[in-house]
Each structure stands twice: as structure tokens, then as C-alpha cells.
Design a protein around this motif. Structure first.
Motif, PDB file in Angstrom:
ATOM      1  N   LYS A 118       6.796  41.317  51.748  1.00 13.56           N
ATOM      2  CA  LYS A 118       6.233  40.475  50.688  1.00 13.56           C
ATOM      3  C   LYS A 118       4.733  40.695  50.494  1.00 13.56           C
ATOM      4  CE  LYS A 118       9.859  36.996  51.086  1.00 13.56           C
ATOM      5  NZ  LYS A 118      10.201  35.568  51.202  1.00 13.56           N
ATOM      6  N   GLY A 119       4.345  41.969  50.475  1.00 10.71           N
ATOM      7  CA  GLY A 119       2.970  42.321  50.154  1.00 10.71           C
ATOM      8  C   GLY A 119       2.873  42.711  48.691  1.00 10.71           C
ATOM      9  N   ALA A 120       1.942  43.591  48.363  1.00 10.32           N
ATOM     10  CA  ALA A 120       1.739  43.999  46.968  1.00 10.32           C
ATOM     11  C   ALA A 120       2.991  44.600  46.326  1.00 10.32           C
ATOM     12  CB  ALA A 120       0.570  44.971  46.875  1.00 10.32           C
ATOM     13  N   PRO A 121       3.729  45.516  47.007  1.00  7.38           N
ATOM     14  CA  PRO A 121       4.930  46.078  46.373  1.00  7.38           C
ATOM     15  C   PRO A 121       5.949  45.011  45.978  1.00  7.38           C
ATOM     16  CG  PRO A 121       4.297  47.405  48.256  1.00  7.38           C
ATOM     17  CD  PRO A 121       3.450  46.164  48.306  1.00  7.38           C
ATOM     18  N   PHE A 122       6.062  43.970  46.779  1.00 10.10           N
ATOM     19  CA  PHE A 122       6.973  42.864  46.486  1.00 10.10           C
ATOM     20  C   PHE A 122       6.561  42.161  45.190  1.00 10.10           C
ATOM     21  CE2 PHE A 122       7.800  38.241  46.983  1.00 10.10           C
ATOM     22  CZ  PHE A 122       9.182  38.252  47.049  1.00 10.10           C
ATOM     23  N   ILE A 123       5.274  41.933  45.025  1.00 12.70           N
ATOM     24  CA  ILE A 123       4.758  41.255  43.825  1.00 12.70           C
ATOM     25  C   ILE A 123       4.861  42.182  42.618  1.00 12.70           C
ATOM     26  CG2 ILE A 123       2.738  40.114  42.817  1.00 12.70           C
ATOM     27  CD1 ILE A 123       1.823  39.730  45.841  1.00 12.70           C
ATOM     28  N   GLN A 124       4.512  43.459  42.812  1.00 13.25           N
ATOM     29  CA  GLN A 124       4.610  44.433  41.728  1.00 13.25           C
ATOM     30  C   GLN A 124       6.051  44.595  41.264  1.00 13.25           C
ATOM     31  OE1 GLN A 124       2.594  47.541  43.999  1.00 13.25           O
ATOM     32  NE2 GLN A 124       1.016  47.678  42.411  1.00 13.25           N
ATOM     33  N   TYR A 125       6.984  44.529  42.206  1.00 11.07           N
ATOM     34  CA  TYR A 125       8.396  44.672  41.845  1.00 11.07           C
ATOM     35  C   TYR A 125       8.863  43.491  40.997  1.00 11.07           C
ATOM     36  CZ  TYR A 125      13.351  45.743  42.217  1.00 11.07           C
ATOM     37  OH  TYR A 125      14.658  46.058  41.916  1.00 11.07           O
ATOM     38  N   ARG A 144      10.408  43.827  37.393  1.00 11.04           N
ATOM     39  CA  ARG A 144      11.710  43.210  37.078  1.00 11.04           C
ATOM     40  C   ARG A 144      11.612  42.388  35.798  1.00 11.04           C
ATOM     41  NH1 ARG A 144      14.582  40.274  41.874  1.00 11.04           N
ATOM     42  NH2 ARG A 144      15.790  42.213  41.942  1.00 11.04           N
ATOM     43  N   ALA A 145      10.551  41.608  35.666  1.00  7.73           N
ATOM     44  CA  ALA A 145      10.346  40.822  34.449  1.00  7.73           C
ATOM     45  C   ALA A 145      10.213  41.735  33.240  1.00  7.73           C
ATOM     46  CB  ALA A 145       9.105  39.935  34.593  1.00  7.73           C
ATOM     47  N   ALA A 146       9.455  42.823  33.401  1.00 13.88           N
ATOM     48  CA  ALA A 146       9.273  43.778  32.310  1.00 13.88           C
ATOM     49  C   ALA A 146      10.602  44.408  31.906  1.00 13.88           C
ATOM     50  CB  ALA A 146       8.278  44.863  32.730  1.00 13.88           C
ATOM     51  N   SER A 147      11.442  44.699  32.891  1.00 17.29           N
ATOM     52  CA  SER A 147      12.755  45.293  32.622  1.00 17.29           C
ATOM     53  C   SER A 147      13.641  44.341  31.832  1.00 17.29           C
ATOM     54  CB  SER A 147      13.432  45.670  33.943  1.00 17.29           C
ATOM     55  OG  SER A 147      14.737  46.160  33.725  1.00 17.29           O
ATOM     56  N   ILE A 148      13.643  43.065  32.205  1.00 19.13           N
ATOM     57  CA  ILE A 148      14.439  42.066  31.479  1.00 19.13           C
ATOM     58  C   ILE A 148      14.001  41.991  30.021  1.00 19.13           C
ATOM     59  CG2 ILE A 148      14.937  39.594  31.282  1.00 19.13           C
ATOM     60  CD1 ILE A 148      14.656  39.436  34.349  1.00 19.13           C
ATOM     61  N   VAL A 195      10.460  34.108  31.323  1.00 13.44           N
ATOM     62  CA  VAL A 195      10.266  35.429  31.947  1.00 13.44           C
ATOM     63  C   VAL A 195       8.990  36.075  31.417  1.00 13.44           C
ATOM     64  CG1 VAL A 195      11.189  37.784  32.134  1.00 13.44           C
ATOM     65  CG2 VAL A 195      12.717  35.815  32.392  1.00 13.44           C
ATOM     66  N   ASP A 196       8.753  35.957  30.116  1.00 14.20           N
ATOM     67  CA  ASP A 196       7.553  36.544  29.509  1.00 14.20           C
ATOM     68  C   ASP A 196       6.293  35.887  30.064  1.00 14.20           C
ATOM     69  OD1 ASP A 196       6.162  38.234  27.703  1.00 14.20           O
ATOM     70  OD2 ASP A 196       6.005  36.604  26.251  1.00 14.20           O
ATOM     71  N   CYS A 197       6.311  34.569  30.211  1.00 16.00           N
ATOM     72  CA  CYS A 197       5.151  33.860  30.786  1.00 16.00           C
ATOM     73  C   CYS A 197       4.913  34.303  32.231  1.00 16.00           C
ATOM     74  CB  CYS A 197       5.386  32.354  30.754  1.00 16.00           C
ATOM     75  SG  CYS A 197       5.326  31.626  29.107  1.00 16.00           S
ATOM     76  N   THR A 198       5.988  34.461  32.978  1.00 13.42           N
ATOM     77  CA  THR A 198       5.860  34.892  34.368  1.00 13.42           C
ATOM     78  C   THR A 198       5.269  36.284  34.454  1.00 13.42           C
ATOM     79  OG1 THR A 198       7.803  33.567  34.961  1.00 13.42           O
ATOM     80  CG2 THR A 198       7.103  35.254  36.529  1.00 13.42           C
ATOM     81  N   LYS A 199       5.736  37.170  33.595  1.00 14.10           N
ATOM     82  CA  LYS A 199       5.208  38.542  33.583  1.00 14.10           C
ATOM     83  C   LYS A 199       3.709  38.534  33.286  1.00 14.10           C
ATOM     84  CE  LYS A 199       5.651  43.006  31.193  1.00 14.10           C
ATOM     85  NZ  LYS A 199       4.306  43.040  30.581  1.00 14.10           N
ATOM     86  N   GLN A 200       3.285  37.719  32.339  1.00 13.67           N
ATOM     87  CA  GLN A 200       1.864  37.652  31.986  1.00 13.67           C
ATOM     88  C   GLN A 200       1.019  37.143  33.148  1.00 13.67           C
ATOM     89  OE1 GLN A 200       0.877  35.860  28.128  1.00 13.67           O
ATOM     90  NE2 GLN A 200       2.998  36.143  27.492  1.00 13.67           N
TER      91      GLN A 200
END
Length: 282
Positions: free
Chosen positions: A158-165, A169-173, A260-265
Motif C-alpha cells: 500500500k505504497g505509491a504503486p497501490f495509490i497509482q493503481y 483503475r478509476a481512469a479505466s472505468i 468515480v470521476d471525483c475520486t480520480k480527480q
């Protein structure tokens, strides 16, 4: 010329016997110049400059100059032991970045053979440098850091890669929603439908963004931002697991797509504050 300061045993050398100045002398002049041109002055230093920061603060106050706020970072060591240039145990920042980027590329190559070579290199750079940056600020500055390359890149840690993923994921949705012609419009979405526990928890976490930023800035505690980023990614993953988005009924789907869009932002913003890039795919 030596300046003796109350409460500090070691005197501050202002001028050598030959009349030449020292780094600290020029530092006093620089801070005096800087104090006249800013509302808030912050110095970020390593633990080995803690005495200098104390001397500088007291000397500036004697001169009637506003002293800066100091953030002192503890030393960093590797699992093999403490770093020491004198003992020959050290690794340069450039070398460390090269190593972690190469290791990140190995993971990307293993998981995403469908991507072009340039894309794999780009993602490896984002993930590798992001992992390094995050691990340097995820704990409070006064705590000693043991940097483990493998742990930093491990998405389960749960470091940076976890957050980036989570961002990817949000971007993919959102991409899939666009490809299917689904509407993503916060003005028209009926967000009152977002009543599931996972949705409510995500909304609450998103609402904390401004408070966390203000708190971290006022207290000079960047690790609060890092912790918030991780917690937001965790809450979003729970939402993703419990609340279908693309296959939900139309009105509910529109509301969840807005969430999802708000979360991605917000994930993008909080990663940016940490100096970490937010990949669109991983």
C-alpha cells in the motif's frame, strides 16, 4: 569572528581569520533577503544540519530578521545497514532511482506484455520514482527511514504503486464508460442515490481532502498527505468491490460514474502534491 549563542554550545563562525566568509555567513544574508520577499519561509534540511538550523534561527533573531520554519528529515538507511560516505557505504540518489526504475520495469514487463516498449518504460518510470518519493514522506520527518526497494514497489504494501493503481483503475472505468457512450455529468446525476455504505464512506473521505491539505501545510507534516492518499485508495477499492458501476441501472450508474470521476480527480491532486505522477493505466 565567532558568534556565541545562548543555549548552543558550539559557536557560529561568521568570518575566517583571513577575512573570508563561510557558507553560514552567506546563508544569513540570503535569509535576510528572502525574509523581505515572502509571507512564510520554510527550510527543509537533513538531520546532519540540525545544529546549523538552531544557530541560524538564533542568529537571525539577533539581527531582527524573521527566522524560517525548519523541517528536519532523519537519516535514511537500507536494510543492509546505515549509509555512510566516510565508511564507503552509500548509494547516490541517481543510482537508487536507476535501480528502482529498472526493478519497476521488470514488473511492468511481466504484467503488461500487451503494451508498447515506450509505454512500459513510461509506466516503470512513474511507478519507480513514485515509490521512492512516497516512501520518503510516508512517515513523519523525525522518524528514521529504512528504505526497502522491494517493499516500496510491492502493491500489497500500500505504497505509491497501490495509490497509482487506484487512479489507473478509476481512469479505466471512465474510459470504458465513454466507449459505451455512457453519460458522465455531475450536473444531471442523481447523487442522492449513493446510499450504500461503501459509497458514503468514499464520499466522506473525498470531503476530507481540503482539510488534510490545510492541516499538512500549516503543521508542515507531509506524511499526513501520504496517509490520506493511501486511505483514499483503500476506500475506493472497497467501493469498487462492493458497488458495480458500469453494470448498474442507468440512473445509479450515472451517479456512481460521477463518484468515480471525483475520486480520480482527488487521487490525481493528492499524488501531485506528493510529487508523484498519476498513470492512466498500469
Amino acid at each position: 569572528l565567532i558568534l556565541h549563542l545562548d543555549g548552543i554550545e558550539k559557536g557560529l563562525v561568521i568570518q575566517r581569520a583571513d577575512g573570508t566568509s563561510l557558507y553560514t555567513t552567506r546563508d544569513l544574508a540570503y535569509h535576510r533577503w528572502k525574509s523581505e520577499r515572502c509571507d512564510r519561509m520554510i527550510d527543509v534540511l537533513g538531520k546532519d544540519h540540525e545544529l546549523v538550523s538552531q544557530q541560524l534561527r538564533k542568529a537571525l533573531l539577533l539581527l531582527g530578521v524573521k527566522a524560517p520554519e525548519f523541517v528536519i528529515f532523519e537519516f535514511v538507511s537500507l536494510p543492509s545497514g546505515s549509509l555512510s560516505t566516510r565508511a564507503g557505504r552509500y548509494i547516490s540518489a541517481d543510482e537508487l532511482m536507476e535501480k528502482i526504475e529498472a526493478r519497476a520495469y521488470e514488473e511492468v514487463e511481466k504484467r503488461r506484455r500487451d503494451l508498447s516498449e515506450d509505454k512500459k518504460r513510461e509506466i516503470a518510470r512513474m511507478v519507480g520514482i513514485g515509490a521512492l518519493r512516497y516512501d520518503m514522506v510516508k512517515v513523519s520527518p523525525e522518524k528514521h527511514i529504512v528504505f526497502n526497494l522491494e517493499d516500496a514497489l510491492d502493491i500489497e504494501k500500500k505504497g505509491a504503486p497501490f495509490i497509482q493503481y487506484a487512479h489507473a483503475r478509476a481512469a479505466s472505468i471512465l474510459r470504458m464508460a465513454t466507449d459505451r457512450g455512457f453519460k458522465i455529468d455531475s450536473a444531471d446525476a442523481n447523487v442522492a442515490l449513493l446510499r450504500d455504505k461503501s459509497e458514503v464512506e468514499l464520499i466522506k473521505k473525498l470531503a476530507m481532502f481540503e482539510y488534510v491539505m490545510e492541516s499538512a501545510a500549516s503543521e508542515l507534516k507531509l506524511h499526513k498527505v501520504a496517509r490520506y492518499a493511501r486511505e483514499l485508495a483503500e476506500v475506493f477499492n472497497i467501493f469498487y468491490k462492493n458497488c458495480p458501476v458500469l453494470n448498474a441501472e442507468e440512473e445509479l450508474r450515472e451517479a456512481r460514474l460521477v463518484l468515480v470521476d471525483c475520486t480520480k480527480q482527488v487521487l490525481c491532486e493528492v499524488l501531485s502534491v506528493l510529487g508523484i505522477e498519476a498513470p492512466e493505466e498500469m
